[in-house]
Motif scaffolding. Structure first.
Motif, short mmCIF file in Angstrom:
data_model
loop_
_atom_site.label_atom_id
_atom_site.label_comp_id
_atom_site.label_asym_id
_atom_site.label_seq_id
_atom_site.Cartn_x
_atom_site.Cartn_y
_atom_site.Cartn_z
N LEU A 192 -3.34 -7.91 6.88
CA LEU A 192 -2.55 -6.69 6.70
C LEU A 192 -1.26 -6.94 7.45
CD1 LEU A 192 -2.23 -3.69 5.87
CD2 LEU A 192 -3.46 -3.08 7.96
N GLU A 193 -0.14 -6.83 6.76
CA GLU A 193 1.12 -7.13 7.43
C GLU A 193 2.21 -6.17 7.01
OE1 GLU A 193 1.13 -11.28 6.34
OE2 GLU A 193 2.35 -10.90 4.58
N GLN A 214 -3.61 4.23 10.48
CA GLN A 214 -5.05 4.26 10.24
C GLN A 214 -5.39 4.21 8.74
OE1 GLN A 214 -7.84 4.20 12.43
NE2 GLN A 214 -6.16 3.44 13.69
N GLY A 215 -4.56 4.84 7.93
CA GLY A 215 -4.80 4.83 6.48
C GLY A 215 -4.71 3.43 5.91
N LEU A 271 0.85 -1.19 0.00
CA LEU A 271 0.00 0.00 0.00
C LEU A 271 0.89 1.24 0.00
CD1 LEU A 271 -2.77 -1.06 2.55
CD2 LEU A 271 -2.69 -1.37 0.07
N SER A 272 0.32 2.34 -0.50
CA SER A 272 1.13 3.56 -0.65
C SER A 272 1.02 4.49 0.56
CB SER A 272 0.71 4.30 -1.92
OG SER A 272 -0.66 4.64 -1.84
N THR A 273 0.43 3.99 1.66
CA THR A 273 0.33 4.82 2.87
C THR A 273 1.70 4.82 3.58
OG1 THR A 273 -0.29 2.89 4.14
CG2 THR A 273 -2.08 4.17 3.20
N ARG A 274 1.74 5.47 4.76
CA ARG A 274 2.97 5.41 5.55
C ARG A 274 3.22 3.98 6.01
NH1 ARG A 274 2.23 10.11 9.96
NH2 ARG A 274 0.70 8.58 10.61
N LYS A 275 4.37 3.75 6.64
CA LYS A 275 4.66 2.41 7.14
C LYS A 275 3.63 1.99 8.19
CE LYS A 275 9.44 1.95 5.84
NZ LYS A 275 10.80 1.57 6.27
N LEU A 276 3.53 0.68 8.40
CA LEU A 276 2.42 0.14 9.20
C LEU A 276 2.56 0.43 10.70
CD1 LEU A 276 -0.20 -1.31 8.69
CD2 LEU A 276 1.01 -3.49 8.86
N PHE A 277 3.79 0.38 11.22
CA PHE A 277 3.94 0.54 12.67
C PHE A 277 4.92 1.64 13.07
CE2 PHE A 277 2.41 -3.87 12.20
CZ PHE A 277 1.22 -3.73 12.90
N CYS A 278 5.20 2.58 12.14
CA CYS A 278 5.97 3.78 12.51
C CYS A 278 5.55 4.87 11.53
CB CYS A 278 7.47 3.51 12.47
SG CYS A 278 8.11 3.10 10.85
N HIS A 279 6.17 6.04 11.66
CA HIS A 279 5.72 7.13 10.80
C HIS A 279 6.62 7.34 9.58
CE1 HIS A 279 3.52 8.78 14.56
NE2 HIS A 279 2.87 7.80 13.96
N CYS A 280 7.49 6.39 9.32
CA CYS A 280 8.39 6.52 8.17
C CYS A 280 7.57 6.48 6.88
CB CYS A 280 9.42 5.40 8.15
SG CYS A 280 10.62 5.57 9.47
N LEU A 326 -5.03 0.66 7.61
CA LEU A 326 -6.11 -0.15 8.18
C LEU A 326 -7.41 0.08 7.39
CD1 LEU A 326 -7.16 -2.01 10.42
CD2 LEU A 326 -7.61 0.02 11.81
N LYS A 327 -7.70 1.36 7.11
CA LYS A 327 -8.92 1.70 6.38
C LYS A 327 -8.90 1.07 4.98
CE LYS A 327 -11.13 5.52 4.34
NZ LYS A 327 -10.85 6.79 3.76
N THR A 328 -7.75 1.18 4.30
CA THR A 328 -7.65 0.62 2.95
C THR A 328 -7.85 -0.90 2.98
OG1 THR A 328 -6.11 2.36 2.35
CG2 THR A 328 -6.15 0.44 0.91
N SER A 329 -7.27 -1.55 3.98
CA SER A 329 -7.40 -3.01 4.04
C SER A 329 -8.86 -3.40 4.27
CB SER A 329 -6.49 -3.59 5.12
OG SER A 329 -6.94 -3.20 6.40
N ILE A 330 -9.58 -2.61 5.04
CA ILE A 330 -11.00 -2.90 5.28
C ILE A 330 -11.80 -2.69 3.98
CG2 ILE A 330 -13.09 -2.17 6.53
CD1 ILE A 330 -11.27 -1.62 8.96
#
Ligand SMILES: [Zn+2]
Length: 470
Positions: free
Chosen positions: A157-158, A94-95, A19-28, A97-101
């Motif tokens: 989502l991983e 959150q981005g 996905l093109s959002t930020r990283k899953l568990f940090c803000h990188c 998570l929303k996309t995966s839903i």
């Protein structure tokens, strides 16, 4: 042609989409750096440890037996202490998570009531921590295909793993920038009836993910694994498909290979560039998930789900393009999946939309299949060609030649391609025939094309030659 039914062909897919959002568990940010922008290097060793079942994972043991030292290269702008496993993870993005839903909804899945992040043991060094974080988002979904429903049992989502950049006998080097990029893992049931069906299903899942507008683009952003088995043979997983279009061929080759093998145990194979496969590693065992204790469970309420809008499917958007501009369906699908601003071109230029689509989609493919290109065609290049085409300064054939010149980094000489009137062509041909008595029509045609390639159509030239050559 193989008889898949008779062979007892069973096939399922596992597709991974970044996905093109930020990283899953940090803000990188989601930025993949090459080795030129490395700001630090660290070194680690990993040991396999016992999973909850008390049995060492066989894939883990296999990796451990290799006794490697892992070297991680990172850049401060694309990785932080979370990737290095020196800081606990931040709450899930959150981005992402929303996309995966959204994807799970488009795949007709049941959405989980709570998001529980788990750790999956990964021991090849591609995760600094020795595990990958993963969370189930949806289950029991399905996808409509031309050969019926394909069940989609799970969507996870991983976090993506670090990318291997080099290895020696004792070390493996990884680039950290990819580690932590959100990845959707979508698995189908072994419902796929034949290799073409596998390709279609992979394509449709891709369209669903791209419909969210949050699919990451570029090399390595999509990975498809294909699980196949035939009667009396073990299940084999094929990894590393470069191109969706190669799926049917790779599967056929693999079946032919399996038919020659006896008593082969289940394992993972890598797809080679020539579409054959080679042994990669044993099949991973199942004892490798345990809860991520650093993260709180997130409740997914009905109210929250109501706030998530379901995006329009790209397959529907493609159908609209097809109808609106009377385009071939494969062109319409490519326009939406590649996000080509077709409306813009079609509204700006008084050129038949089919011609625009052909130049935008087919010309670049044909050029790169026939020549070694030096430059990617950009919007301004297409506009240059469309401008000249609209003003009748060049012909349709010449439009292709001009795009080819630009791709090869040659300054296009429009004079060469200027369209000429039929009268002018006739005068040239009359003169040519008079001066070359006895030369065959095909010989003269060569001269006409040398002089006017791209400016005249071959059919009119041939008619005129026939008129004058006696
Ligand atoms: Zn980070």
């Amino acid at each position: 042609m193989l008889d898949y039914k008779k062979l007892g062909f069973m096939c399922g897919l596992e597709v991974h989409y970044q996905l093109s959002t930020r990283k899953l568990f940090c803000h990188c940010p989601n930025l993949v750096h090459d080795s030129n922008s490395i700001s630090y290097k660290i070194q680690r060793n990993l040991m396999a440890f016992e999973g909850e079942s008390g049995k060492k994972d066989i894939a883990a043991e296999y990796e451990e037996s290799k006794n490697k030292t892992f070297i991680y290269e990172g850049s401060n702008s694309s990785s932080c202490l979370v990737e290095l496993d020196e800081s606990p993870p931040f709450p899930i993005d959150q981005g992402a998570l929303k996309t995966s839903i959204q994807v799970a909804m488009l795949l007709n899945m049941k959405i989980v009531n709570e998001v529980i992040v788990m750790r999956k043991i990964v021991i090849d060094g591609s995760n600094v921590s020795g595990y990958q974080r993963t969370t189930l988002i949806g289950r029991d979904g399905f996808l409509e295909t031309s050969k019926g429903k394909v069940k989609i049992p799970t969507l996870y989502l991983e976090e993506d793993a670090a990318q291997k950049t080099s290895k020696t006998k004792d070390t493996v080097t990884y680039n950290l920038s990819r580690l932590g990029i959100p990845l959707l893992e979508i698995a189908t049931s072994p419902d796929l009836q034949d290799p073409e069906h596998a390709k279609e299903t992979a394509y449709l899942i891709g369209m669903v993910v791209k419909s969210t507008g949050k699919a990451h683009r570029g090399i390595g952003s999509i990975r498809q694994d294909v699980n196949i088995s035939i009667k009396n043979h073990s299940r084999i997983e094929l990894k590393g498909f470069q191109d969706l279009r190669s799926i049917p061929k790779v599967i056929d080759y693999e079946i032919l290979r399996q038919l020659k093998e006896k008593n082969e145990s289940s394992h993972v194979r890598k797809v080679e560039p020539n579409l054959t496969t080679s042994y990669l590693r044993p099949m991973p065992g199942s004892s490798r998930l345990y809860p991520e204790t650093d993260l709180k469970t997130i409740q997914i309420s009905k109210e929250f789900l109501k706030t998530i809008e379901i995006p329009e499917l790209l397959t529907e958007r493609a159908l609209n393009f097809e109808k609106k501009y009377n385009l071939p369906s494969d062109h319409a699908r490519e326009i939406v999946s590649e996000n080509i601003p077709f409306d813009y071109y079609a509204e700006k230029y008084k050129i038949e939309p089919k011609i625009i689509a052909n130049l935008l989609i087919e010309a670049p493919k044909e050029i790169s299949s026939r020549f070694i290109i030096k430059k990617q065609l950009k919007q301004k290049d297409f506009e240059f060609v469309f401008d000249n085409l609209e003003n009748k300064k060049i012909s349709r054939e010449a439009a292709f030649e001009v795009l080819k010149d630009i791709s090869l980094d040659i300054k296009p000489n429009l004079l060469k391609y200027q369209t000429i009137s039929l009268g002018e062509l006739e005068a040239f041909i009359k003169d040519l025939v008079e001066k070359n008595k006895g030369v065959s029509i095909s010989g003269l045609m060569g001269d006409v094309m040398k002089r006017y390639r791209g400016s005249v159509d071959g059919k009119s030239a041939m008619e005129l030659l026939k008129k004058y050559v006696r």
